[in-house]
Design an enzyme around this catalytic site. Structure first.
Site, PDB file in Angstrom:
ATOM      1  CG  PHE A 113      -1.981   0.973   1.260  1.00  0.00           C
ATOM      2  CD1 PHE A 113      -3.155   0.736   0.572  1.00  0.00           C
ATOM      3  CD2 PHE A 113      -1.851   2.147   1.968  1.00  0.00           C
ATOM      4  CE1 PHE A 113      -4.184   1.663   0.586  1.00  0.00           C
ATOM      5  CE2 PHE A 113      -2.880   3.084   1.983  1.00  0.00           C
ATOM      6  CZ  PHE A 113      -4.049   2.834   1.286  1.00  0.00           C
ATOM      7  CG  ASP A 184       0.232  -3.132   6.864  1.00  0.00           C
ATOM      8  OD1 ASP A 184      -0.846  -3.544   7.328  1.00  0.00           O
ATOM      9  OD2 ASP A 184       0.429  -1.942   6.544  1.00  0.00           O
ATOM     10  CE1 TYR A 209      -9.092   1.829   7.157  1.00  0.00           C
ATOM     11  CE2 TYR A 209      -8.114   2.757   9.137  1.00  0.00           C
ATOM     12  CZ  TYR A 209      -8.038   2.474   7.791  1.00  0.00           C
ATOM     13  OH  TYR A 209      -6.919   2.820   7.094  1.00  0.00           O
ATOM     14  CE  LYS A 210      -7.778  -0.790   4.998  1.00  0.00           C
ATOM     15  NZ  LYS A 210      -6.325  -0.728   4.802  1.00  0.00           N
ATOM     16  NE  ARG A 356     -10.257  -2.613  -2.902  1.00  0.00           N
ATOM     17  CZ  ARG A 356      -9.673  -2.131  -1.813  1.00  0.00           C
ATOM     18  NH1 ARG A 356      -8.532  -2.644  -1.395  1.00  0.00           N
ATOM     19  NH2 ARG A 356     -10.224  -1.149  -1.131  1.00  0.00           N
TER      20      ARG A 356
END
Ligand SMILES: *Cc1c(COP(=O)(O)O)cnc(C)c1O
Length: 397
Positions: A113, A184, A209-210, A356
């Site tokens: 990312f 990560d 938050y995912k 996605r």
């Protein structure tokens, strides 16, 4: 899988919406809404500043760290929550380069990312000691782990394609070369089984938050292997990572264990929300959750491919090499995703052409996978995506 059927009831899922974007922002757990209200009305309101002691607000970062630690195979007292993931990445890389003086390379891959790469690069530049961030193709990482590498920093599950790195094998290769391993887990924690202890990983970071459903802006987390933490002096030496914050000493002394990775005042309301959100994982067998996730993604892929020849699978075909998301390439992927969203099927888009679809077994069902597949097939077959309002780019994709 009735175990998951009842979990769905724990979430607020709006009528008419098929939510396949929990890999970006998990939905609202009902308990979290109530906890936010209670924290504000029953703690902050009446307790005022005494809430730090009475409601144990100050313990939240460590308590939540341990709850997340259980989902990622980290021992008690080795994980702490706070700040944002980007900040946790900075802290992780800073620890690693400090522990490997003389080694000048931090190795990552181009599937990482961008924020992780930006943070590492920014840190290495400001150190001014000639460090280099080396970025290679994901499949070439192992071959670039030399004795010049201080740390290998990788995201376990690729945010665009869902490709999974072999955590155990790469960690071993890093250790053989004397490098530290930073993982990560942004797209792993709460999505698939992770065992940091079994992999002997040195440092891990992630966000909440995912798949952990902590809400927009929920804090990140960091884990450091217990035998390493006492050797390091944190780069972001904030007062709440001090051994005795309320002594107000002029000199910084790192706190006990993982608490030294705390920086400043914790966002109590957001952390209370996360605490309630994590209840949804109580009693969940992560292997069972993974099996269910594979069932959902396999169904979606099979149905989309059977009905549409214009999209290309961007995710690994082997479900064991894929996280809990499915990505398809389509030349007008942005517009096609907007057309799906207009129908209430919410996924997202990552440039240049990736649609996605996240599958979260806590609340997604097989019927939703089929419903989304059928809609995608129809939108592409009929050209429904080809409207100006679907092509117009929004700020957040
Ligand atoms: C989501 C994500 C981020 C975002 O970082 P924030 O600081 O929370 O905005 C960073 N890295 C990875 C790998 C991610 O998936």
């Amino acid at each position: 899988m009735s175990a998951f059927k009842s979990r769905r009831d724990l979430f607020v899922l709006p009528e008419g919406v098929t939510y396949l974007d929990g890999n970006s922002l998990g939905p609202l757990p009902k308990a979290a809404a109530e906890r936010a209200r209670a924290t504000i009305a029953e703690e902050w309101g009446p307790m005022l500043i005494t809430g730090w002691n009475k409601a144990r607000w100050m313990d939240l970062p460590g308590r939540l760290g341990d709850r997340i630690g259980r989902l990622i195979g980290a021992p008690e007292g080795s994980t702490v929550v706070g700040d944002t993931l980007s900040i946790k990445v900075y802290q992780a890389v800073a620890l690693a380069v400090e522990m490997r003086p003389g080694r000048k390379i931090v190795l990552s891959d181009n599937g990482n990312f961008p924020s992780d790469l930006y943070m590492a690069d920014g840190l290495l530049r400001s150190l001014g000691q000639g460090h280099e961030l080396r970025i290679v193709d994901p499949e070439d990482v192992a071959g670039h782990i030399t004795d010049e590498v201080a740390a290998v920093m990788l995201t376990h599950v690729d945010y665009r394609t869902g490709r999974v790195h072999d955590m155990k094998a790469i960690t071993e290769t890093a250790h053989e070369a004397g490098a530290l391993m930073i993982w990560d887990l942004a797209h792993s924690a709460g999505a698939l089984p992770v065992d940091l202890t079994a992999c002997n990983a040195d440092i891990a970071v992630g966000c909440t938050y995912k798949y952990l459903n902590g809400g927009p802006g929920a804090p990140g987390f960091i884990h450091v292997r217990p035998d390493l933490i006492d050797q390091v002096r944190p780069a972001l030496s904030g007062w709440l990572g001090h051994q005795a914050p309320f002594a107000f000493d002029l000199d910084y002394r790192p706190g006990e264990g993982i608490s030294r990775m705390r920086v400043g005042t914790p966002p109590v309301i957001q952390m209370a929300v996360l605490d309630a959100a994590l209840d949804a994982f109580d009693g969940v067998d992560m292997d069972e959750l993974r099996a269910r996730s594979i069932e959902l993604s396999e169904r979606f892929i099979a149905e989309v491919e059977a009905g549409c020849k214009d999209v290309t699978l961007a995710s690994p075909r082997d479900p064991h090499r894929r996280g809990s998301q499915v990505s398809f390439r389509f030349h007008e992927g942005y517009a096609a995703m907007q057309a799906l969203i207009a129908r209430g099927i919410i996924g997202d888009f990552r440039a240049p052409d990736i649609m996605r679809f996240g599958f979260c077994p806590l609340y997604n069902t097989a019927e939703e996978a089929s419903f989304a597949a059928a809609a995608l097939i129809e939108i592409i077959a009929t050209g429904e995506w080809d409207r100006p309002e679907f092509r117009a780019r929004k700020a957040v994709t």
